[in-house]
Design an enzyme around this catalytic site. Structure first.
Site, PDB file in Angstrom:
ATOM      1  N   GLY A  35       0.864  -1.179   0.000  1.00 38.50           N
ATOM      2  CA  GLY A  35       0.000   0.000   0.000  1.00 38.50           C
ATOM      3  C   GLY A  35       0.901   1.229   0.000  1.00 38.50           C
ATOM      4  CD  GLN A 174      -3.073  -6.908  -3.656  1.00 37.70           C
ATOM      5  OE1 GLN A 174      -3.774  -7.549  -4.436  1.00 37.70           O
ATOM      6  NE2 GLN A 174      -1.874  -6.466  -3.994  1.00 37.70           N
ATOM      7  CG  ASP A 215      -0.130   2.435  -5.748  1.00 37.37           C
ATOM      8  OD1 ASP A 215      -1.282   2.014  -5.971  1.00 37.37           O
ATOM      9  OD2 ASP A 215       0.623   1.959  -4.877  1.00 37.37           O
TER      10      ASP A 215
HETATM   11  O1  MRU Z   1       0.560  -3.812  -4.770  1.00 34.70           O
HETATM   12  P1  MRU Z   1      -0.111  -3.140  -3.597  1.00 34.70           P
HETATM   13  O2  MRU Z   1      -0.963  -4.053  -2.800  1.00 34.70           O
HETATM   14  O3  MRU Z   1       0.873  -2.367  -2.754  1.00 34.70           O
HETATM   15  O4  MRU Z   1      -1.080  -2.067  -4.278  1.00 34.70           O
HETATM   16  C1  MRU Z   1      -1.786  -1.194  -3.442  1.00 34.70           C
HETATM   17  C2  MRU Z   1      -2.745  -0.326  -4.175  1.00 34.70           C
HETATM   18  O5  MRU Z   1      -2.821  -0.311  -5.382  1.00 34.70           O
HETATM   19  C3  MRU Z   1      -3.549   0.632  -3.338  1.00 34.70           C
HETATM   20  O6  MRU Z   1      -4.792   0.885  -3.932  1.00 34.70           O
HETATM   21  C4  MRU Z   1      -2.783   1.947  -3.208  1.00 34.70           C
HETATM   22  O7  MRU Z   1      -1.467   1.718  -2.790  1.00 34.70           O
HETATM   23  C5  MRU Z   1      -3.446   2.883  -2.266  1.00 34.70           C
HETATM   24  S1  MRU Z   1      -3.246   2.391  -0.591  1.00 34.70           S
HETATM   25  C6  MRU Z   1      -3.953   3.573   0.380  1.00 34.70           C
END
Ligand code: MRU
Length: 332
Positions: A35, A174, A215
């Site tokens: 995240g 997730q 992100d």
């Molecule tokens: O690969 P991840 O699980 O780190 O991806 C996370 C996401 O895409 C979330 O939507 C993003 O980081 C926002 S978290 C508040």
């Protein structure tokens, strides 16, 4: 430092402890912590661990920075920490400053999430009975409370939405594993659907709003988020459903003009061909898999971007700049 290994959820709550920043870097690469805001916070604590162990913090920052390319919160937090140590030569001073900065980044993120929750909840009226979210943008992905899930949590306090639809979020699930786990702990009803079902639910009028995290958001309002976000935004537009993005300003990268410039992480194909340790694709030399981890949603599909400083709407070039207190880094 202690961190929750998210790869083991929802089956087990395994807390790991380490004083080695390299372990932190591995945990970020493996998505044990994940995240956008959380990887920034965790890397900041990792840098403090490096200083405490008497290691070269600049080198440690580069190792931590190299773990994942897409979320800007990671380099943002590391650069902020390194800036905080400028001019310090005494190791004890460097360590103290890095610990202080990591705690500040962590606490500021929690406060930002609560403000995002309030701004976001104010956007949703009581007719918003069902919200669709993707991936996990909750307490697990942040310092606490969450961005997209922060909005959902705050809205739920005001009695909406009744139901949260949760995209399972292939390949690492997730949504099904983490978002559903978080919501169930808060007793917020949720329904897990497969990612490819979202269009059907929207077309039948079963979704009133879509909210995701981000992100990296560029100066023009393009949004990188978990793979599968872009088709959701297009489907939302097709079905006249608002598509909201909730993110702290630490996720905004004013140094990039548009989403075309965002580095997109490619992860191991085995995450696609296996579910945890169970192979689900044929073992054959000519069966290939690719695992693009993020996509970019063009700003034209984004109804509003909810930050801790307020809500930005098109024209994003102007509204985002006005909300951001960050300085634009020089482009080289
Ligand atoms: O690969 P991840 O699980 O780190 O991806 C996370 C996401 O895409 C979330 O939507 C993003 O980081 C926002 S978290 C508040």
């Amino acid at each position: 430092m202690r961190y929750l290994d998210q790869t083991r959820l929802p089956d087990e709550e395994v807390w790991k402890e380490t004083s080695d920043y390299r372990e932190i870097a591995r945990a970020i690469s493996r998505l044990e912590v994940r995240g956008a805001p959380l990887i920034g916070i965790t890397a900041a604590y990792g840098l403090a661990l490096a200083a405490a162990a008497g290691e070269d913090v600049v080198r440690a920052a580069e190792e931590l920075r190299a773990t994942r390319p897409t979320a800007v919160n990671l380099p943002w937090a590391l650069d902020r920490c390194l800036r905080a140590t400028e001019g310090l030569s005494e190791p004890a001073e460097v360590k103290k400053r890095l610990v202080g900065e990591a705690i500040a980044i962590h606490e500021e993120d929690i406060a930002a999430n609560h403000r995002i929750g309030e701004y976001g909840a104010a956007l949703l009226d009581n007719d918003t009975q069902s919200i669709l979210t993707h991936c996990n943008a909750g307490a697990l992905a942040t310092g606490g409370y969450g961005t997209a899930l922060g909005v959902i949590r705050s809205a739920h306090l005001g009695a909406c939405p009744r139901t949260v639809y949760v995209n399972e979020t292939r390949p690492l699930l997730q949504g099904a594993r983490l978002t559903a786990w978080e919501l169930s702990r808060d007793h917020i009803p949720c329904v897990i659907i497969v990612d490819s079902a979202a269009g059907s639910y929207m077309r039948r009028g079963e979704i009133d709003a879509v909210i995701t995290g981000a992100d990296r958001i560029t100066a023009n309002g393009d949004v990188a988020n978990k793979i599968g976000t872009y088709p959701l935004a297009v489907l939302a537009r097709e079905n006249d459903i608002p598509f909201y993005v909730a993110a702290p300003t630490s996720t905004i990268d004013l140094s990039l003009a548009s989403g075309d410039e965002i580095p997109i992480e490619e992860r191991s194909p085995t995450e696609v061909t296996s579910l945890r340790i169970v192979r689900i694709a044929p073992w054959a030399r000519d069966v290939l898999a690719e695992n693009r981890a993020f996509d970019v949603t063009p700003n034209k599909y984004v109804t509003a971007i909810i930050t801790e400083n307020g809500v930005a709407r098109a024209p994003y070039q102007e509204t985002i700049a006005a909300l951001c207190k960050q300085e634009v880094p020089a482009r080289g």
